[in-house]
Design a protein around this motif. Structure first.
Motif, short mmCIF file in Angstrom:
data_model
loop_
_atom_site.label_atom_id
_atom_site.label_comp_id
_atom_site.label_asym_id
_atom_site.label_seq_id
_atom_site.Cartn_x
_atom_site.Cartn_y
_atom_site.Cartn_z
N ASN A 356 0.88 -1.16 0.00
CA ASN A 356 0.00 0.00 0.00
C ASN A 356 0.92 1.22 0.00
O ASN A 356 1.65 1.45 0.97
CB ASN A 356 -0.90 0.00 1.24
CG ASN A 356 -1.88 1.18 1.24
OD1 ASN A 356 -1.55 2.30 0.85
ND2 ASN A 356 -3.09 0.93 1.72
N VAL A 357 0.89 1.97 -1.10
CA VAL A 357 1.72 3.16 -1.23
C VAL A 357 0.79 4.35 -1.41
O VAL A 357 0.14 4.49 -2.45
CB VAL A 357 2.70 3.06 -2.42
CG1 VAL A 357 3.51 4.36 -2.55
CG2 VAL A 357 3.64 1.88 -2.24
N GLN A 358 0.67 5.17 -0.37
CA GLN A 358 -0.17 6.36 -0.41
C GLN A 358 -1.62 6.02 -0.82
O GLN A 358 -2.27 6.78 -1.53
CB GLN A 358 0.42 7.39 -1.38
CG GLN A 358 1.86 7.77 -1.10
CD GLN A 358 2.07 8.45 0.26
OE1 GLN A 358 1.12 8.85 0.92
NE2 GLN A 358 3.32 8.57 0.66
N LEU A 377 -6.81 1.90 -6.39
CA LEU A 377 -7.15 2.88 -5.35
C LEU A 377 -8.59 2.63 -4.91
O LEU A 377 -9.54 3.00 -5.61
CB LEU A 377 -7.00 4.30 -5.91
CG LEU A 377 -7.16 5.45 -4.90
CD1 LEU A 377 -6.07 5.38 -3.83
CD2 LEU A 377 -7.10 6.79 -5.63
N PRO A 378 -8.79 1.97 -3.78
CA PRO A 378 -10.14 1.58 -3.36
C PRO A 378 -11.13 2.74 -3.25
O PRO A 378 -12.30 2.58 -3.59
CB PRO A 378 -9.90 0.92 -1.99
CG PRO A 378 -8.49 0.44 -2.05
CD PRO A 378 -7.76 1.48 -2.84
N SER A 379 -10.69 3.89 -2.76
CA SER A 379 -11.63 5.00 -2.56
C SER A 379 -12.29 5.44 -3.86
O SER A 379 -13.43 5.93 -3.86
CB SER A 379 -10.89 6.19 -1.94
OG SER A 379 -9.88 6.69 -2.81
N ALA A 380 -11.59 5.26 -4.98
CA ALA A 380 -12.14 5.66 -6.28
C ALA A 380 -12.45 4.46 -7.16
O ALA A 380 -12.94 4.63 -8.27
CB ALA A 380 -11.15 6.57 -6.99
N ARG A 381 -12.15 3.26 -6.65
CA ARG A 381 -12.25 2.04 -7.47
C ARG A 381 -11.50 2.24 -8.80
O ARG A 381 -11.94 1.81 -9.86
CB ARG A 381 -13.71 1.65 -7.70
CG ARG A 381 -14.42 1.16 -6.45
CD ARG A 381 -15.84 0.74 -6.73
NE ARG A 381 -16.66 1.88 -7.13
CZ ARG A 381 -17.73 1.80 -7.89
NH1 ARG A 381 -18.13 0.62 -8.37
NH2 ARG A 381 -18.43 2.89 -8.20
N THR A 409 0.17 9.59 -11.38
CA THR A 409 -0.64 9.81 -10.18
C THR A 409 -0.58 11.25 -9.68
O THR A 409 -1.51 11.72 -9.02
CB THR A 409 -0.25 8.84 -9.05
OG1 THR A 409 1.16 8.94 -8.79
CG2 THR A 409 -0.60 7.41 -9.44
N LYS A 410 0.48 11.97 -10.00
CA LYS A 410 0.50 13.39 -9.66
C LYS A 410 -0.62 14.14 -10.37
O LYS A 410 -1.14 15.13 -9.87
CB LYS A 410 1.86 14.01 -10.04
CG LYS A 410 2.95 13.78 -9.03
CD LYS A 410 4.20 14.56 -9.40
CE LYS A 410 5.25 14.45 -8.31
NZ LYS A 410 6.46 15.25 -8.64
N PRO A 414 -3.66 13.61 -7.12
CA PRO A 414 -2.62 14.39 -6.43
C PRO A 414 -2.58 14.18 -4.92
O PRO A 414 -1.56 14.48 -4.29
CB PRO A 414 -2.97 15.83 -6.80
CG PRO A 414 -4.39 15.80 -7.25
CD PRO A 414 -4.59 14.47 -7.87
N GLN A 415 -3.66 13.67 -4.33
CA GLN A 415 -3.64 13.35 -2.91
C GLN A 415 -3.12 11.94 -2.63
O GLN A 415 -2.95 11.55 -1.48
CB GLN A 415 -5.04 13.52 -2.31
CG GLN A 415 -5.56 14.96 -2.38
CD GLN A 415 -6.98 15.07 -1.86
OE1 GLN A 415 -7.71 14.08 -1.77
NE2 GLN A 415 -7.36 16.28 -1.48
N HIS A 416 -2.90 11.20 -3.70
CA HIS A 416 -2.41 9.82 -3.58
C HIS A 416 -1.33 9.61 -4.64
O HIS A 416 -1.56 8.94 -5.66
CB HIS A 416 -3.54 8.81 -3.79
CG HIS A 416 -4.69 8.98 -2.86
ND1 HIS A 416 -4.71 8.45 -1.59
CD2 HIS A 416 -5.88 9.64 -3.01
CE1 HIS A 416 -5.84 8.76 -0.99
NE2 HIS A 416 -6.57 9.48 -1.83
N VAL A 417 -0.16 10.15 -4.42
CA VAL A 417 0.93 10.06 -5.40
C VAL A 417 1.78 8.82 -5.11
O VAL A 417 2.29 8.64 -4.00
CB VAL A 417 1.80 11.33 -5.37
CG1 VAL A 417 2.98 11.17 -6.34
CG2 VAL A 417 0.96 12.55 -5.75
#
Length: 427
Positions: A356-358, A377-381, A409-410, A414-417
């Motif tokens: 799990n990276v960021q 990214l689970p929060s956004a699927r 990812t930037k 941008p909140q999960h780079v």
């Protein structure tokens, strides 16, 4: 965590004793983002590309992933092209998939520098350390069947393992065994690069590791180590009574619908595929590693796949649920898999064969000539997959797949780079 063998002697996602995630050459993984001292050129260009156009009004801060509008797509292409130019990457294919923010897939550059053949979406790729996610899935299925326990000592199944009465299957899957990484052994490096088309047996690989003393007591720290996965592959074979490749195909690949993912038993490489370029050679010069025998990575790094199969695998391994909605791994076991203790790298944890990276869950892979990154990214699927045809590090320490993943990812999250630091080659 790139490296089932990312760099032969540096390590694919191997987290070395000093706490960085990197694994040596074999079947690799590059667990890492550029270190602070080496980020300036690439980071500045990626930042410029990301800020070239304002965010779309339809961006979704709730999930953390931007809508893939034409403007965002242009930013992605510009950022990846800049990384390719700076890091001298021949070819890249990347894809971003979301349920409601759009989808974008693009191939850039060449698959073959000699002929100019373009990189293409349907090409097969050697996925290196991403193999670990499949091997550990096979192990966890046996756990769910009650045939083995994660806290069983490896000595219960395999004889001759240093500290075998103390090292558990959980320690092995979580990269906390204390065993020496065989792909960092100088003799192994010499044998592989002297005759890269020769096969290795699992026992030969273990012999390179076991001649070294244990580095620390089990569970004491995180250390990315391909030896761990060779042992887990042997456990799967012993308990299932099947060759590892057969068990994985029947119980993982087929039910997941991964019809273009194969666990090779030789150097065969389905077509079409790109040429792979590496400097992990006996001479130190850049050569093609396309037909190198991946047996040296075996359960840690031998699998071949495609962009679209990896797209399916990302949410499957992250959720423990097959695409048809049936259970791949029980919720209780999957919860243990996704428990990702710190690794010593800020924002990066490693669970049972997965990192799990960021907030991005998945794995990277690297072995001579190729690198991949498959994360969810689970929060956004949302799913991101990157494949490329070189493992040659930028400025000698930064994995190219990390550079591309970070640049993408930037822009989209941008909140999960994805910012995994790489470790210098252990030479």
């Amino acid at each position: 965590m790139t490296h089932s063998s990312s760099r032969l002697r540096r390590g694919a996602v191997s987290v070395m004793a000093m706490g960085t995630l990197m694994a040596p050459l074999a079947g690799g993984t590059a667990f890492g983002a550029p270190t602070q001292a080496h980020t300036t050129a690439i980071d500045s260009t990626a930042t410029a590309a990301a800020s070239a156009e304002p965010p779309s009004p339809s961006d979704s801060p709730a999930t953390g992933v931007r809508t893939l509008t034409p403007a965002v797509q242009r930013q992605l292409v510009a950022a990846v092209q800049q990384v390719m130019q700076e890091a001298n990457i021949p070819g890249v294919t990347f894809g971003v998939w979301t349920p409601d923010q759009g989808t974008y897939v693009r191939s850039l550059g060449v698959a073959d520098k000699a002929t100019g053949q373009p990189m293409a979406r349907d090409m097969y790729i050697r996925i290196g350390s991403e193999t670990k996610t499949f091997t550990v899935t096979a192990l966890l299925k046996l756990v769910d069947e009650g045939k083995i326990g994660l806290d069983d000592p490896i000595g219960k199944y395999i004889d001759g393992v240093p500290n075998g009465d103390k090292i558990t299957l959980r320690n092995l899957a979580g990269m906390r065994s204390g065993l020496f990484n065989y792909s960092e052994d100088p003799g192994f490096f010499k044998a592989l690069t002297t005759d890269p088309r020769a096969p290795f047996t699992p026992q030969q690989l273990l012999d390179y590791s076991f001649k070294h003393p244990v580095l620390f007591q089990p569970g004491e720290k995180f250390y990315y180590c391909n030896t761990n996965l060779i042992l887990l592959g042997l456990v799967v074979e012993k308990i299932s009574g099947q060759p590892l490749q057969d068990y994985i195909k029947k119980n993982v690949l087929t039910p997941a619908g991964l019809n273009h993912t194969v666990f090779p038993t030789d150097a065969a490489f389905p077509a079409p595929h790109p040429q792979g370029y590496t400097d992990q050679t006996a001479s130190g010069q850049v050569e093609t590693a396309t037909d190198w025998n991946p047996s040296w990575g075996w359960a840690a790094g031998a699998i071949i796949s495609t962009l679209d199969d990896l797209r399916v695998w990302a949410p499957t391994v992250a959720t423990g649920v097959f695409p048809n909605g049936t259970t791949m791994i029980s919720p209780a076991t999957q919860k243990q898999r996704l428990t990702t203790p710190p690794t010593g790298i800020a924002g990066a944890g490693y669970g049972l064969g997965i990192f799990n990276v960021q907030g991005w869950i998945g794995h990277n892979g690297s072995l001579p000539g190729y690198e991949t990154l498959t994360i969810y990214l689970p929060s956004a699927r949302a799913t991101l997959v990157v494949v490329l045809n070189t493992d040659i590090n930028y400025q000698k320490v930064i994995e190219p797949s990390t550079l591309v993943g970070q640049a993408i990812t930037k822009i989209i999250s941008p909140q999960h780079v994805f910012n995994l630091p790489a470790q210098p080659a252990a030479q």
